[in-house]
Scaffold this motif. Structure first.
Motif, mmCIF file in Angstrom:
data_model
loop_
_atom_site.group_PDB
_atom_site.id
_atom_site.type_symbol
_atom_site.label_atom_id
_atom_site.label_comp_id
_atom_site.label_asym_id
_atom_site.label_seq_id
_atom_site.Cartn_x
_atom_site.Cartn_y
_atom_site.Cartn_z
ATOM 1 N N LEU A 192 131.105 -4.164 20.571
ATOM 2 C CA LEU A 192 130.063 -3.144 20.645
ATOM 3 C C LEU A 192 128.954 -3.681 21.539
ATOM 4 C CD1 LEU A 192 129.922 -1.901 16.938
ATOM 5 C CD2 LEU A 192 131.392 -1.139 18.814
ATOM 6 N N VAL A 193 128.548 -2.886 22.498
ATOM 7 C CA VAL A 193 127.561 -3.354 23.474
ATOM 8 C C VAL A 193 126.409 -2.357 23.581
ATOM 9 C CG1 VAL A 193 129.265 -4.613 24.863
ATOM 10 C CG2 VAL A 193 128.819 -2.216 25.366
ATOM 11 N N ALA A 194 125.284 -2.868 24.084
ATOM 12 C CA ALA A 194 124.119 -1.986 24.235
ATOM 13 C C ALA A 194 124.233 -1.162 25.517
ATOM 14 C CB ALA A 194 122.850 -2.831 24.265
ATOM 15 N N GLY A 195 124.915 -1.726 26.507
ATOM 16 C CA GLY A 195 125.069 -1.003 27.770
ATOM 17 C C GLY A 195 126.238 -1.582 28.537
ATOM 18 N N LEU A 196 126.656 -0.902 29.594
ATOM 19 C CA LEU A 196 127.750 -1.387 30.432
ATOM 20 C C LEU A 196 127.184 -1.747 31.802
ATOM 21 C CD1 LEU A 196 130.358 1.353 29.443
ATOM 22 C CD2 LEU A 196 130.502 -1.082 28.880
ATOM 23 N N PRO A 197 127.747 -2.785 32.437
ATOM 24 C CA PRO A 197 127.215 -3.167 33.753
ATOM 25 C C PRO A 197 127.545 -2.103 34.790
ATOM 26 C CG PRO A 197 129.164 -4.466 33.216
ATOM 27 C CD PRO A 197 128.891 -3.616 32.028
ATOM 28 N N LYS A 198 126.514 -1.482 35.341
ATOM 29 C CA LYS A 198 126.757 -0.405 36.311
ATOM 30 C C LYS A 198 126.023 -0.677 37.613
ATOM 31 C CE LYS A 198 127.727 3.339 33.188
ATOM 32 N NZ LYS A 198 127.341 4.612 32.643
ATOM 33 N N THR A 199 126.608 -0.182 38.676
ATOM 34 C CA THR A 199 125.916 -0.275 39.966
ATOM 35 C C THR A 199 124.820 0.795 39.985
ATOM 36 O OG1 THR A 199 127.386 1.338 40.934
ATOM 37 C CG2 THR A 199 128.035 -0.960 41.160
ATOM 38 N N ARG A 200 124.009 0.740 41.008
ATOM 39 C CA ARG A 200 122.930 1.733 41.084
ATOM 40 C C ARG A 200 123.476 3.142 41.226
ATOM 41 N NH1 ARG A 200 120.541 -2.670 43.603
ATOM 42 N NH2 ARG A 200 119.000 -3.522 42.182
ATOM 43 N N SER A 201 124.703 3.243 41.739
ATOM 44 C CA SER A 201 125.282 4.591 41.856
ATOM 45 C C SER A 201 126.007 5.005 40.567
ATOM 46 C CB SER A 201 126.222 4.652 43.052
ATOM 47 O OG SER A 201 127.249 3.697 42.894
ATOM 48 N N GLY A 202 125.926 4.167 39.543
ATOM 49 C CA GLY A 202 126.472 4.573 38.242
ATOM 50 C C GLY A 202 127.915 4.164 37.997
ATOM 51 N N LYS A 203 128.486 3.370 38.898
ATOM 52 C CA LYS A 203 129.878 2.962 38.743
ATOM 53 C C LYS A 203 129.973 1.729 37.839
ATOM 54 C CE LYS A 203 133.724 2.346 41.806
ATOM 55 N NZ LYS A 203 134.225 1.125 41.828
ATOM 56 N N ILE A 204 130.876 1.742 36.879
ATOM 57 C CA ILE A 204 131.038 0.575 36.006
ATOM 58 C C ILE A 204 131.681 -0.559 36.813
ATOM 59 C CG2 ILE A 204 132.226 -0.346 33.959
ATOM 60 C CD1 ILE A 204 132.113 2.444 32.766
ATOM 61 N N MET A 205 131.068 -1.754 36.742
ATOM 62 C CA MET A 205 131.642 -2.900 37.471
ATOM 63 C C MET A 205 132.703 -3.554 36.587
ATOM 64 S SD MET A 205 129.693 -3.722 40.482
ATOM 65 C CE MET A 205 129.613 -5.457 40.622
ATOM 66 N N ARG A 206 133.910 -3.073 36.706
ATOM 67 C CA ARG A 206 134.993 -3.565 35.852
ATOM 68 C C ARG A 206 135.329 -5.018 36.135
ATOM 69 N NH1 ARG A 206 137.778 0.288 33.198
ATOM 70 N NH2 ARG A 206 136.907 2.338 33.571
ATOM 71 N N ARG A 207 135.122 -5.414 37.379
ATOM 72 C CA ARG A 207 135.403 -6.802 37.760
ATOM 73 C C ARG A 207 134.688 -7.753 36.808
ATOM 74 N NH1 ARG A 207 132.257 -10.058 40.534
ATOM 75 N NH2 ARG A 207 130.803 -8.451 41.200
ATOM 76 N N ILE A 208 133.428 -7.441 36.493
ATOM 77 C CA ILE A 208 132.639 -8.305 35.611
ATOM 78 C C ILE A 208 133.187 -8.247 34.188
ATOM 79 C CG2 ILE A 208 130.337 -8.547 34.571
ATOM 80 C CD1 ILE A 208 129.206 -7.637 37.265
ATOM 81 N N LEU A 209 133.525 -7.057 33.750
ATOM 82 C CA LEU A 209 134.056 -6.915 32.389
ATOM 83 C C LEU A 209 135.390 -7.636 32.240
ATOM 84 C CD1 LEU A 209 133.134 -3.188 31.713
ATOM 85 C CD2 LEU A 209 131.981 -5.240 30.856
ATOM 86 N N ARG A 210 136.181 -7.588 33.304
ATOM 87 C CA ARG A 210 137.470 -8.281 33.270
ATOM 88 C C ARG A 210 137.260 -9.785 33.140
ATOM 89 N NH1 ARG A 210 139.318 -5.674 38.039
ATOM 90 N NH2 ARG A 210 139.601 -3.586 37.213
ATOM 91 N N LYS A 211 136.348 -10.304 33.922
ATOM 92 C CA LYS A 211 136.068 -11.752 33.899
ATOM 93 C C LYS A 211 135.609 -12.166 32.502
ATOM 94 C CE LYS A 211 136.372 -13.248 38.253
ATOM 95 N NZ LYS A 211 137.450 -14.125 38.594
#
Ligand code: PRX
Length: 633
Positions: free
Chosen positions: A585-604
């Motif tokens: 459970l997370v407070a937020g997801l890492p997103k770019t300024r255009s709103g895209k989830i940076m899956r690369r970071i989540l994968r790592k």
């Protein structure tokens, strides 16, 4: 039975491969002549990949079941087509000869016909691994109805989605399936599915002897109909004449976006491709017992448990249960009991049986085995060597067969004992298959010791023709990423010798225990759970499953068991195979300024590489990453 198109040497492989590239029409016409066509085709191949529009053996008339059954029943009626090994070790093995199988298929055709199934009808099949499952597939094919098998581990919701997408009026199911120590209540799950969607009739095969609710006018027992029709005394149900390009089946599979899509295979090309690849890859010899452990709910079961072996007049072993029941020696016991010569299974099964320890292998004989096969996911070298040494006794070639639901049959693999095997490498393309590696910009990667995105540049007979009801989706998914090529979604290396090694998906598709799942599909299921605001799913390396499922979820409810309950929601929406291994459970997801989830970071982070996240400065809120890292599961 002999196979004039069976490759007998490395030299012949090279010659055949060269011919298949230089003159594909002549090459496939030569193979196709060994099947029974009610009317010969007009043209071998017409194609273009932009629309896409691919047609093999156009104008040809056939029925695949005539080639699977009638031909062999006429010449070898008493040859065993299927050996059925029940889940329960106290139950008797069943053997079904070609003559009996033809009869049983014919009798099922009559039953299907009497409930309204006709040429072109879509029939959803949701059954356990019992002979009647294969018989039902073949009965549909004989009548020209389009079968769409739904794996018995999928949920009610998944069945409903497939019924709706395929616009199916019919479901065939069992009372229950036996899987290990459990009954899976298939009919009850179908009843749940039918709360969301309607069909005209549900045909129920009595297998486990479980009480089920039968809805009047909708649900019918197969045995009741067959008794009423006195099917035993009816003449053989004649195969319906099909066009080579008529639909044979739809099989749903996951992609990187949206709901699973219905991959469409057609009659003529699929027949030629699965027969050709079966006989060549496994180097099948008449009389051998072939054991494919895949469920018929997946493409491997369609092509190499049912159609491929039957087209070759082979004896195919069907196992109802699971490799760990009653213990982790079960598969090896089956091999010994039936003197299996060719065994085809998945790396995930090998890894889990390897983990169970050598005690389950050491007393087994296993000397009947001549060829081993693997499919469904990259095989790690450790599992490969274990399989080779302990199961193959160090002297069986291992075919590492790379292919997909969409390809209909094997595209890249060594040929057992003919071309060399190499741990963790699928090695070389089958005749007719033209692989190409492209970089992310679409430029060809040439030479050896390179890697890229695996594409295929020329059609092969068994390829998909469309995705059911949405041809544009087929174009978008497979033919738009790299114009003029079929894009597989896999990353691939070509080694110094020019051998191919598949490295795994480069899109948002996971391969969990050899089961293909889309991250978007799992996220959609999670997002239906009350209190979930947003989620992101990625894969992580898992010792047994190959990949595990890691879900990051923004949850704003007050359930203290939120994680467990979200996992239950996913099981209910898709099936237990899609249940996340970890939910954070997370407070937020890492997103770019255009709103895209940076899956690369989540994968790592899921992989545990928390100190190698790369550049996070482009994120809208970089502090979110620390929070996720600190609370990693
Ligand atoms: O990623 C590849 C992997 O499984 C995917 C296809 O999954 P599915 O359509 O469910 O079909 C599985 C059975 C044919 C591929 O895109 N895959 C399949 N076989 C191999 C493999 N990855 C590596 N090596 C293989 N032999």
């Amino acid at each position: 039975m002999h196979y004039p198109y069976q490759i007998k040497s490395q030299q012949q492989y090279e010659n055949d491969y060269a011919l298949s590239i230089k003159n594909p029409k002549e090459f496939w016409a030569n193979v196709a002549q060994h099947f029974t066509w009610f009317k010969p085709y007009d043209t071998v191949l017409n194609w273009e990949f932009n629309t896409p529009d691919v047609k093999w053996f156009e104008g040809g008339k056939l029925n695949i079941t005539y080639n699977c059954l009638d031909r062999h029943a006429a010449t070898h009626p008493d040859k065993v087509a299927f050996i059925f090994e029940p889940n329960d070790i106290n139950q008797r093995t069943q053997k079904i000869t070609y003559a009996q199988l033809l009869q049983q298929v014919s009798q099922t055709c009559y039953a299907l016909q009497s409930i309204g199934v006709q040429k072109g009808s879509r029939v959803i099949i949701y059954m356990g691994m019992v002979p009647q499952l294969a018989i039902t597939l073949l009965a549909c094919a004989r009548m020209g109805a389009v079968h769409s098998v739904v794996f018995g581990g999928f949920s009610a919701r998944a069945i409903a989605d497939r019924v709706a997408d395929a616009k199916a009026d019919f479901i065939v199911t069992c009372d229950a399936a036996n899987r290990g120590a459990k009954h899976v209540l298939l009919k009850e799950i179908v009843d749940d599915a039918l709360l969301h969607v309607d069909v005209k009739k549900v045909l129920v095969y009595k297998h486990a002897g479980i009480n089920v609710n039968m809805k009047p006018d909708r649900d019918v027992w197969l045995h009741d109909i067959q008794n009423k029709l006195q099917v035993q005394s009816l003449p053989l149900f004649q195969p319906v004449v099909m066009d080579a390009e008529d639909m044979l089946f739809i099989l749903y599979t996951s992609g990187s976006t949206g709901k699973p899509k219905g991959v469409v295979h057609t009659c003529g090309g699929y027949m030629v491709w699965v027969a050709y690849t079966f006989v060549n890859v496994f180097q099948y010899k008449p009389g051998q017992i072939f054991f494919c452990t895949a469920d018929i709910g997946w493409i491997t079961g369609h092509s190499y448990l049912v159609y491929g072996p039957l087209l070759a007049g082979a004896t195919s072993l069907m196992f109802e249960g699971i490799p760990h029941y009653p213990d982790a020696g079960r598969l090896w016991d089956i091999v010994d009991k039936h003197r299996v010569e060719v065994l085809y299974t998945a790396p995930t099964a090998i890894r889990s049986l390897m983990a169970a320890g050598l005690d389950f292998v050491k007393d087994k004989n296993l000397t009947s085995l001549k060829v081993l096969g693997t499919v469904g996911e990259p095989i790690n070298e450790e599992a490969w060597h274990w399989y080779h040494k302990y199961i193959g006794n160090g002297n069986c070639p291992i075919v590492d067969t790379w292919w997909q639901t969409e390809t209909g049959g094997i595209l890249i693999s060594n040929l057992a004992g003919i071309t060399p095997h190499k741990p963790a490498h699928a090695t070389t393309p089958l005749p007719g298959v033209q692989p190409i590696l492209l970089d992310d910009q679409g430029k060809e990667v040439t030479g050896n010791n390179v890697s890229g995105n695996l594409c295929i540049k020329f059609p092969w007979p068994g390829m998909l023709r469309t995705t059911y009801g949405d041809h544009e989706r087929c174009r978008q998914n497979y033919f738009a990423t790299y114009a003029g090529y079929y894009f597989t979604g896999d990353g691939c290396m070509r080694d110094a010798e020019g051998h191919y090694r598949i490295t795994g998906r480069v899109d948002d598709v996971l391969n969990v225990s050899g089961h293909r799942l889309g991250t978007a599909e799992i996220e959609n299921a999670i997002n239906t759970h009350q209190g979930v605001i947003e989620s992101a799913v990625v894969g992580f390396p898992h010792d047994i499953k190959g990949q595990g499922i890691y879900a990051y979820v923004i949850y704003q409810g007050d359930d203290v068991d939120a994680q467990a309950n979200i996992a239950i929601t996913v099981s209910n929406m898709i099936g237990a195979i899609a249940r996340p291994d970890k939910i954070q459970l997370v407070a937020g997801l890492p997103k770019t300024r255009s709103g895209k989830i940076m899956r690369r970071i989540l994968r790592k982070i899921a992989e545990g590489e928390i100190n190698q996240l790369g550049d996070v400065t482009t994120l809208l809120d970089p502090t979110i990453v620390d929070d996720i890292k600190n609370n990693r599961q």
